[in-house]
Design a protein around this motif. Structure first.
Motif, short mmCIF file in Angstrom:
data_model
loop_
_atom_site.label_atom_id
_atom_site.label_comp_id
_atom_site.label_asym_id
_atom_site.label_seq_id
_atom_site.Cartn_x
_atom_site.Cartn_y
_atom_site.Cartn_z
N ILE A 384 38.59 47.21 35.17
CA ILE A 384 37.76 47.50 36.34
C ILE A 384 37.81 46.35 37.33
O ILE A 384 37.96 46.55 38.54
CB ILE A 384 36.31 47.79 35.90
CG1 ILE A 384 36.25 49.12 35.14
CG2 ILE A 384 35.37 47.82 37.10
CD1 ILE A 384 34.89 49.40 34.51
N ALA A 385 37.68 45.12 36.82
CA ALA A 385 37.71 43.94 37.70
C ALA A 385 39.06 43.82 38.40
O ALA A 385 39.12 43.45 39.59
CB ALA A 385 37.42 42.68 36.89
N GLU A 386 40.14 44.14 37.72
CA GLU A 386 41.46 44.07 38.34
C GLU A 386 41.60 45.10 39.45
O GLU A 386 42.17 44.81 40.52
CB GLU A 386 42.54 44.27 37.28
CG GLU A 386 42.64 43.10 36.29
CD GLU A 386 43.62 43.38 35.16
OE1 GLU A 386 44.05 44.56 35.03
OE2 GLU A 386 43.95 42.45 34.41
N ASN A 387 41.09 46.31 39.21
CA ASN A 387 41.14 47.34 40.26
C ASN A 387 40.25 46.96 41.45
O ASN A 387 40.62 47.19 42.60
CB ASN A 387 40.70 48.69 39.69
CG ASN A 387 41.82 49.39 38.93
OD1 ASN A 387 42.66 50.07 39.51
ND2 ASN A 387 41.84 49.21 37.62
N GLN A 388 39.09 46.39 41.17
CA GLN A 388 38.21 45.96 42.26
C GLN A 388 38.85 44.83 43.06
O GLN A 388 38.68 44.76 44.28
CB GLN A 388 36.86 45.52 41.68
CG GLN A 388 36.03 46.68 41.14
CD GLN A 388 34.76 46.21 40.45
OE1 GLN A 388 34.71 45.11 39.90
NE2 GLN A 388 33.73 47.04 40.46
N PHE A 389 39.56 43.95 42.38
CA PHE A 389 40.27 42.88 43.07
C PHE A 389 41.29 43.46 44.04
O PHE A 389 41.37 43.06 45.21
CB PHE A 389 40.96 41.98 42.05
CG PHE A 389 41.79 40.87 42.66
CD1 PHE A 389 41.24 39.64 42.93
CD2 PHE A 389 43.13 41.08 42.98
CE1 PHE A 389 41.99 38.62 43.50
CE2 PHE A 389 43.90 40.08 43.55
CZ PHE A 389 43.31 38.85 43.81
N ALA A 390 42.10 44.42 43.56
CA ALA A 390 43.12 45.03 44.41
C ALA A 390 42.49 45.77 45.58
O ALA A 390 42.98 45.70 46.72
CB ALA A 390 44.00 45.97 43.58
#
Length: 483
Positions: A384-390
């Motif tokens: 989730i954090a990786e997708n939010q970063f992108a």
């Protein structure tokens, strides 16, 4: 599986403590973030002087109960620099973020306490005896005794399968996350204050422009009435001028209301005192130029925006939580030792003491899959954090391109509107001269007055829209941890 190893040497506890304390202190120093790291500074300059009357009551629980306590006593003009300084001092959203940061520092110190052993002592004095309800048999006596007992316990987790380090790392990342949150809120507050200050400037200018429009409409009405009285004008021209004046007065009334709203909105943002109001002291002018290209601006925004670092910190927290969950499946080894004293008074026997030292090992063989389920939740949080970063990265690029385009467009609009304003003033002068000479109409004068009002509003809007776009670009590329 539990086992306890007992040792019989009386000096072992002293030697173990003397060995463990320096070692644990070095471990704590290695884990604690370097002291040279500074918390992100709050945007603003402490050298800016602001009137003391603008500062709010220090009692956060103040609750006015009388009308005079909330009646506006004065309106104080302030500059944008003063507004930013007041926000730095008083904005309560920022104060909450700073308190959350302090809370995270305390949480980190709490997690680091696991690097050290726990030492506890307890003691007590007990008096006990026989208290017979009936008369004692002949020759028997009641007796009582007083005793003292005390003990000390030392416990330390020798090995936790990585759980202790994972908790500390997670607390460090949470502290970093809150530091970034303070920085992000500081930048957001600076942007909001700047934008609302420009809104106040625009409201003030709109009042000035509309007052000028009312004055122009009043002058036209006087000219029209004089021409009617001289017999060279018509009633129709007078009615047109009266309608134009009424419309201008209504527009002025609305702009005065918007001005008051803009003042109170900014006052609320700055958490000002209940009895003061503010106005904009700075003149309306271009705030500066933007030299970097749009590509350079995008790269700087990627490097400097704290939101991206926040998502990375959140990802790291989830990773440490995953490790902590899996550590419960590994062995746990701890040291437990105790020393006790017992002394019964007046028994003719000296103090007796004893001690115990042991190592305890614990292995969780089956937990029904709970630990791996918690680890799976943490892996999902990482994704989730990786997708939010992108997603945030793409949004930052769009914001930069949007504000950059607005900046360029409004820069051109400033030049166009300045030229149009000069032309509108000249057109109004010509329309009045033509009307006074009898070769023009009142309709032309009214149209020229409306064109002048619109041209003045367009120029103010172009300048302030340029300043707003510039403020957003500056917020996007603000150097991190800058004073």
């Amino acid at each position: 599986m539990n086992f306890i190893l007992f040792f019989v040497h009386s000096t072992w506890i002293t030697v173990a403590i003397a060995f463990l304390i320096p070692t644990l202190a070095r471990s704590a120093d290695a884990t604690t973030p370097p002291q040279t790291q500074k918390s992100p500074s709050v945007t603003g300059s402490g050298s800016v002087q602001v009137p003391n009357s603008l500062n709010p009551n220090p009692n956060l629980l103040q609750f006015p109960t009388k009308s005079k306590e909330v009646t506006i006593q004065a309106t104080v003009p302030i500059s944008l620099a003063q507004a930013l300084e007041l926000a730095r001092r008083n904005n309560r959203e920022l104060q909450v973020a700073l308190l959350e940061l302090e809370r995270s520092r305390s949480a980190l110190r709490e997690s680091q306490a696991a690097l050290f052993p726990t030492l506890g002592v307890n003691s007590g004095i007990t008096n006990s005896g026989n208290n017979l309800i009936t008369s004692p048999p002949a020759g028997s006596t009641s007796s009582s005794s007083t005793s003292f007992n005390g003990s000390a316990q030392l416990n330390y987790d020798l090995y936790t399968s990585g759980s202790r380090q994972a908790r500390i790392r997670a607390a460090e990342e949470q502290l970093r996350l809150d530091e970034l949150d303070v920085e992000n809120r500081s930048l957001e507050i600076r942007l909001n204050v700047t934008t609302e200050y420009y809104d106040l400037q625009q409201a003030d200018e709109q009042v000035r422009i509309n007052r000028s429009a009312v004055e122009n409409a009043q002058a036209s009405l006087r000219d029209t009435q004089a021409r009617e009285q001289a017999g060279v004008g018509t009633r129709f021209d007078v009615l047109q001028a009266q309608v134009n004046l009424a419309n201008a007065q209504q527009t002025l009334t609305n702009s005065l209301s918007q001005q008051e709203i803009a003042r109170r909105r900014l006052a609320t943002r700055l958490s000002l005192a209940q009895s003061v109001n503010i106005s904009a002291a700075d003149p309306v002018q271009l705030a500066g130029l933007w030299q970097p290209t749009v590509e350079q601006t995008i790269i700087q925004a990627f490097q400097n925006r704290p939101e991206l670092q926040q998502f990375l910190a959140q990802r790291n927290i989830s990773e440490q939580q995953r490790r902590q969950a899996l550590s419960s499946l590994g062995p746990q080894i701890s040291l437990a030792s105790s020393y006790s004293l017992l002394d019964r008074f007046d028994d003719g026997v000296g103090v007796t003491d004893g001690y115990s030292v042991g190592v305890q090992a614990n292995q969780n063989l089956f937990d029904g899959g709970a630990a791996r389920a918690r680890a799976a939740q943490s892996r999902a949080n990482i994704a989730i954090a990786e997708n939010q970063f992108a997603n945030q990265r793409d949004q930052i690029r769009f914001d930069v391109e949007q504000f950059y385009s607005q900046l360029q467009a409004n820069r051109d609009n400033v030049q166009t509107s300045s030229l149009a304003l000069n032309q509108a003033r000249e057109s109004l002068n010509l329309a009045r001269l033509r009307f006074q000479a009898g070769v023009g109409t009142q309709t032309e004068v009214i149209a020229a007055e409306n064109d002048l009002t619109r041209a003045e509003g367009n120029r103010v809007a172009a300048i302030l829209n340029y300043n707003r776009a510039l403020a957003n670009l500056q917020r996007s590329v603000t150097s991190r941890n800058s004073p």
